[in-house]
Design an enzyme around this catalytic site. Structure first.
Site, PDB file in Angstrom:
ATOM      1  N   SER A  24      -2.108  -9.161 -20.410  1.00  0.00           N
ATOM      2  CA  SER A  24      -0.793  -8.951 -21.028  1.00  0.00           C
ATOM      3  C   SER A  24       0.221  -8.516 -19.973  1.00  0.00           C
ATOM      4  CB  SER A  24      -0.934  -7.872 -22.107  1.00  0.00           C
ATOM      5  OG  SER A  24       0.324  -7.522 -22.652  1.00  0.00           O
ATOM      6  N   ASP A  71     -13.710  -2.539 -19.956  1.00  0.00           N
ATOM      7  CA  ASP A  71     -12.914  -1.312 -19.849  1.00  0.00           C
ATOM      8  C   ASP A  71     -12.914  -0.913 -18.375  1.00  0.00           C
ATOM      9  OD1 ASP A  71     -11.930   1.269 -19.777  1.00  0.00           O
ATOM     10  OD2 ASP A  71     -13.057   1.953 -21.525  1.00  0.00           O
ATOM     11  N   TYR A 163       0.696  10.562 -18.039  1.00  0.00           N
ATOM     12  CA  TYR A 163       0.997   9.255 -17.449  1.00  0.00           C
ATOM     13  C   TYR A 163       1.581   9.434 -16.043  1.00  0.00           C
ATOM     14  CZ  TYR A 163       3.195   4.594 -17.146  1.00  0.00           C
ATOM     15  OH  TYR A 163       3.578   3.332 -16.754  1.00  0.00           O
ATOM     16  N   LYS A 167      -0.203   8.452 -12.513  1.00  0.00           N
ATOM     17  CA  LYS A 167       0.453   7.533 -11.569  1.00  0.00           C
ATOM     18  C   LYS A 167       0.692   8.239 -10.226  1.00  0.00           C
ATOM     19  CE  LYS A 167       1.002   3.867 -14.268  1.00  0.00           C
ATOM     20  NZ  LYS A 167       0.123   2.687 -14.085  1.00  0.00           N
TER      21      LYS A 167
HETATM   22  N1  LIG Z   1       6.282  -2.008 -18.823  1.00  0.00           N
HETATM   23  C1  LIG Z   1       6.839  -1.027 -18.131  1.00  0.00           C
HETATM   24  O1  LIG Z   1       8.011  -0.649 -18.334  1.00  0.00           O
HETATM   25  C2  LIG Z   1       6.066  -0.347 -17.033  1.00  0.00           C
HETATM   26  C3  LIG Z   1       6.765   0.491 -16.153  1.00  0.00           C
HETATM   27  C4  LIG Z   1       6.073   1.125 -15.133  1.00  0.00           C
HETATM   28  C5  LIG Z   1       4.713   0.896 -14.990  1.00  0.00           C
HETATM   29  N2  LIG Z   1       4.055   0.095 -15.860  1.00  0.00           N
HETATM   30  C6  LIG Z   1       2.618  -0.084 -15.663  1.00  0.00           C
HETATM   31  O2  LIG Z   1       2.335  -1.458 -15.570  1.00  0.00           O
HETATM   32  C7  LIG Z   1       0.989  -1.689 -16.003  1.00  0.00           C
HETATM   33  C8  LIG Z   1       0.988  -2.833 -16.987  1.00  0.00           C
HETATM   34  O3  LIG Z   1       1.751  -2.454 -18.122  1.00  0.00           O
HETATM   35  P1  LIG Z   1       2.408  -3.511 -19.107  1.00  0.00           P
HETATM   36  O4  LIG Z   1       3.764  -3.029 -19.409  1.00  0.00           O
HETATM   37  O5  LIG Z   1       2.210  -4.899 -18.602  1.00  0.00           O
HETATM   38  O6  LIG Z   1       1.516  -3.239 -20.416  1.00  0.00           O
HETATM   39  P2  LIG Z   1       0.812  -4.208 -21.480  1.00  0.00           P
HETATM   40  O7  LIG Z   1       0.461  -3.321 -22.614  1.00  0.00           O
HETATM   41  O8  LIG Z   1       1.614  -5.415 -21.728  1.00  0.00           O
HETATM   42  O9  LIG Z   1      -0.530  -4.645 -20.726  1.00  0.00           O
HETATM   43  C9  LIG Z   1      -1.541  -3.734 -20.417  1.00  0.00           C
HETATM   44  C10 LIG Z   1      -2.887  -4.451 -20.496  1.00  0.00           C
HETATM   45  O10 LIG Z   1      -3.884  -3.515 -20.071  1.00  0.00           O
HETATM   46  C11 LIG Z   1      -4.992  -3.671 -20.919  1.00  0.00           C
HETATM   47  N3  LIG Z   1      -5.783  -2.440 -20.904  1.00  0.00           N
HETATM   48  C12 LIG Z   1      -5.460  -1.225 -21.455  1.00  0.00           C
HETATM   49  N4  LIG Z   1      -6.457  -0.354 -21.243  1.00  0.00           N
HETATM   50  C13 LIG Z   1      -7.411  -1.016 -20.530  1.00  0.00           C
HETATM   51  C14 LIG Z   1      -8.676  -0.649 -20.018  1.00  0.00           C
HETATM   52  N5  LIG Z   1      -9.184   0.588 -20.191  1.00  0.00           N
HETATM   53  N6  LIG Z   1      -9.386  -1.571 -19.343  1.00  0.00           N
HETATM   54  C15 LIG Z   1      -8.910  -2.825 -19.170  1.00  0.00           C
HETATM   55  N7  LIG Z   1      -7.726  -3.231 -19.661  1.00  0.00           N
HETATM   56  C16 LIG Z   1      -6.988  -2.342 -20.327  1.00  0.00           C
HETATM   57  C17 LIG Z   1      -4.389  -3.970 -22.286  1.00  0.00           C
HETATM   58  O11 LIG Z   1      -5.342  -4.559 -23.158  1.00  0.00           O
HETATM   59  C18 LIG Z   1      -3.261  -4.903 -21.904  1.00  0.00           C
HETATM   60  O12 LIG Z   1      -3.688  -6.244 -21.893  1.00  0.00           O
HETATM   61  C19 LIG Z   1       0.498  -0.362 -16.564  1.00  0.00           C
HETATM   62  O13 LIG Z   1      -0.304   0.304 -15.606  1.00  0.00           O
HETATM   63  C20 LIG Z   1       1.771   0.406 -16.823  1.00  0.00           C
HETATM   64  O14 LIG Z   1       1.559   1.802 -16.764  1.00  0.00           O
HETATM   65  C21 LIG Z   1       4.697  -0.543 -16.864  1.00  0.00           C
END
Ligand SMILES: NC(=O)c1ccc[n+]([C@@H]2O[C@H](COP(=O)([O-])OP(=O)(O)OC[C@H]3O[C@@H](n4cnc5c(N)ncnc54)[C@H](O)[C@@H]3O)[C@@H](O)[C@H]2O)c1
Length: 262
Positions: A24, A71, A163, A167
């Protein structure tokens, strides 16, 4: 020095990349971008549906993909997937530590369970997945580890406690890992996104107006003022895995529209 990707060729021909949270958002966008640049992909996602969808999308691009529900914070599951990826493709060259979950809790309502799960999914996953893939990188003397951290690690925004702490832990650990693995030709770097439109965040900003408000209030200054797209994080990941970043390690690429300047 001849570099892959020069002369119009793809940048990651023959490489194998494991992407956690690859089903995702930023992970999916990165998996597809790395695949378009020639890499085969090991999709590590806890969600069976999301992971399988991206396996199929990578295969539709003509690249190899393997993945089953994993996981990333569970040692045995990570070992099984790493083994399956290495057996299928013969090696693992690149790891993107991206799996993540959000949470909002301030000091008075934060529980042990929330704290432990958030820290495990981000920080312990980085440790376990890095430890698993490094064994495949050492013999070949080449590897790339990229971690998706967050602007939250640098800013004290209320409600982001575990969180931001996780990070920030990833940031500190990335520097240690960079120092420990440099002798084996491995680089370790971070991408720190600002708010990015993905399934994780879209629910919080359901309208154009809410997204605009978040972009402005978080301090985005690049024009037009807007939230980031997942592909913009994938582009930073590609740079840190590709042929033009061999001299870059232990650093963080901030992709946040100028909303935080270290
Ligand atoms: N979207 C934002 O604004 C944003 C900003 C800063 C950092 N991030 C970081 O970017 C990364 C991706 O986030 P995103 O926005 O694409 O989120 P998202 O929810 O679209 O995707 C996250 C994916 O991680 C998977 N996941 C969750 N727990 C898991 C586990 N224990 N093992 C394996 N897979 C797991 C979920 O099933 C999902 O497919 C994250 O680390 C998030 O903290 C996101």
């Amino acid at each position: 020095m001849k570099k892959r990707g020069m002369g119009g060729a793809v940048q990651l021909e023959g490489r194998v990349a494991m992407v956690t949270g690859g089903g995702s958002g930023i992970g999916r966008a990165s998996a597809l971008m790395l695949a378009r640049e020639g890499a085969d992909i090991v999709v590590c996602d806890i969600s069976p549906e999301a992971g399988q969808r991206v396996v199929a999308e990578v295969e539709a691009l003509g690249r190899g993909a393997v993945g089953f529900p994993t996981d990333s914070s569970d040692r045995l599951q990570v070992q099984e997937l790493t083994k399956a990826g290495a057996e299928r493709f013969g090696k693992i060259d690149i790891l993107l530590n991206n799996a993540g979950i959000g949470a909002y809790s301030t000091i008075r309502d934060l529980t042990d369970e929330i704290w432990d799960r958030i820290v495990a999914v981000h920080l312990r996953s980085m440790f376990l997945c890095s430890q698993a893939v490094v064994e495949h990188m050492i013999p070949q003397g080449w590897g790339r580890i990229v971690n998706i951290i967050s602007r939250a690690a640098f800013r004290g925004r209320a409600g982001t406690g575990p969180y931001a702490a996780a990070k920030g832990g990833m940031l500190a650990y990335s520097r240690v890992l960079a120092a420990e693995t440099a002798p084996w030709g491995i680089t370790v770097n971070n991408v720190a996104p600002g708010t990015t439109l993905t399934p994780m965040t879209i629910g919080g900003f359901p309208s154009e107006q809410a997204r605009d408000q978040e972009a402005r209030s978080s301090g985005v200054i690049t024009q037009p003022v807007r939230l980031a797209e997942a592909d913009e994080m994938a582009g930073a990941v590609l740079y840190l895995c590709g042929p033009y970043s061999a001299h870059v390690t232990g650093t963080t690429l901030h992709v946040n529209g100028g909303s935080y300047m270290p």
